[in-house]
Design an enzyme around this catalytic site. Structure first.
Site, short mmCIF file in Angstrom:
data_model
loop_
_atom_site.label_atom_id
_atom_site.label_comp_id
_atom_site.label_asym_id
_atom_site.label_seq_id
_atom_site.Cartn_x
_atom_site.Cartn_y
_atom_site.Cartn_z
N ARG A 84 8.06 147.14 62.02
CA ARG A 84 8.42 146.64 63.35
C ARG A 84 8.58 147.79 64.34
O ARG A 84 8.19 147.68 65.49
CB ARG A 84 9.72 145.83 63.26
N ARG A 108 5.77 141.68 75.27
CA ARG A 108 5.79 142.70 74.23
C ARG A 108 4.46 143.43 74.13
O ARG A 108 4.31 144.32 73.28
CB ARG A 108 6.06 142.01 72.90
N ARG A 121 22.70 143.95 59.98
CA ARG A 121 22.83 142.76 60.82
C ARG A 121 22.98 141.49 59.98
O ARG A 121 22.35 141.33 58.94
CB ARG A 121 21.60 142.62 61.71
N LYS A 180 19.43 143.56 72.08
CA LYS A 180 18.99 142.61 73.13
C LYS A 180 19.71 141.26 72.97
O LYS A 180 20.29 140.74 73.92
CB LYS A 180 17.46 142.41 73.07
N ARG A 239 18.31 138.28 58.07
CA ARG A 239 16.93 137.92 58.42
C ARG A 239 15.95 138.56 57.45
O ARG A 239 16.11 139.71 57.06
CB ARG A 239 16.61 138.38 59.85
#
Ligand code: AP5
Length: 216
Positions: free
Chosen positions: A169, A86, A125, A13, A158
């Site tokens: 998650r 969400r 990431r 996203k 992160r």
């Protein structure tokens, strides 16, 4: 143009928003980025959000709804919502706020990708804290090792990209966020489904093909 971007954590996203906002000259409103900014600033909201984010749970609806409706009101030229809504409660609140303002969303882009792909994407990431740019050690590496192409700052991982938090998650996504898609399908909104397990450029061009039709 007003767009909602849906998809599981790690679907791409944030990556796609970098391209979308440039092409259509709209604001990128990422609930996750706004929350991380609040945390970095040490605000009350940031402090309240911290424990939820670190465990992979959702921050309570009332906090998020107030924060995002305020952000939307400041984006007069249009926006793409990334990470919001969400939950179905958040989607209903957004509809209510848009109705009250006499506005509507032009398209909902839904990025589809399987859980196994997500785990590899999130653990690889790296992000640039100041510029907000997103990289991947294998799929989207920076030109210079571990440095942002734009600012030269050191890239970081992160906290919530650790494998055990990623699992939570994903569970949170399937339990609480997938129903948002069902909610929108039932209301007959313009939903654009895009396979997001292709190369970044291919995903971008699939999205542009569809959004160009909306942005006339
Ligand atoms: P948030 O920051 O919104 O996280 P997320 O939705 O889990 O999404 P991510 O940022 O992890 O992934 P992304 O889809 O943007 O993927 P990216 O482009 O980086 O939320 C964080 C937390 O805040 C939540 O857990 C919650 O606690 C709280 N929160 C936020 N919004 C909330 C709300 N509305 N209500 C309640 N709580 C809320 O890509 C991932 C990686 O893959 C990158 O390394 C990238 O380079 C790579 N990549 C991207 N596309 C491709 C591709 N096509 N091929 C190969 N690699 C790719």
């Amino acid at each position: 143009m007003r767009v909602i971007l849906l998809g599981p954590p790690g679907a791409g996203k944030g990556t796609q928003c970098e391209n979308i906002v440039q092409r259509y000259d709209i604001r990128h409103l990422s609930s996750g980025d706004i929350l991380r900014g609040e945390r970095a600033a040490g605000s009350e909201l940031g402090k309240k959000a911290q424990s939820y984010m670190d465990s992979g749970a959702l921050v309570p609806d009332d906090l998020i709804i107030e924060m995002m409706i305020k952000a939307i009101k400041s984006a007069e030229k249009g926006y793409i919502l990334d990470g919001f809504p969400r939950t179905v409660v958040q989607a209903e609140a957004l509809d209510k706020a848009l109705d009250a303002a006499g506005e509507k969303v032009d398209a909902i882009v839904n990025l589809e990708v399987d859980d196994e792909v997500i785990i590899e994407r999130l653990t690889g990431r790296r992000i640039a804290p100041k510029s907000g740019r997103v990289y991947h050690i294998k799929y989207n590496p920076p030109k210079e090792d571990n440095k942002c192409d734009e600012t030269g700052e050191e890239l970081i991982q992160r906290e919530d990209d650790k494998p055990e938090v990623v699992k939570n998650r994903l569970k949170t996504y399937h339990d609480q966020t997938e129903p948002v898609l069902g909610y929108y399908r039932n209301t007959g909104k313009n939903i654009i489904d895009v396979r997001a397990d292709q190369d970044i450029e291919k995903v971008t061009s699939s999205i542009f093909d569809e959004l160009d039709k909306v942005d006339k």
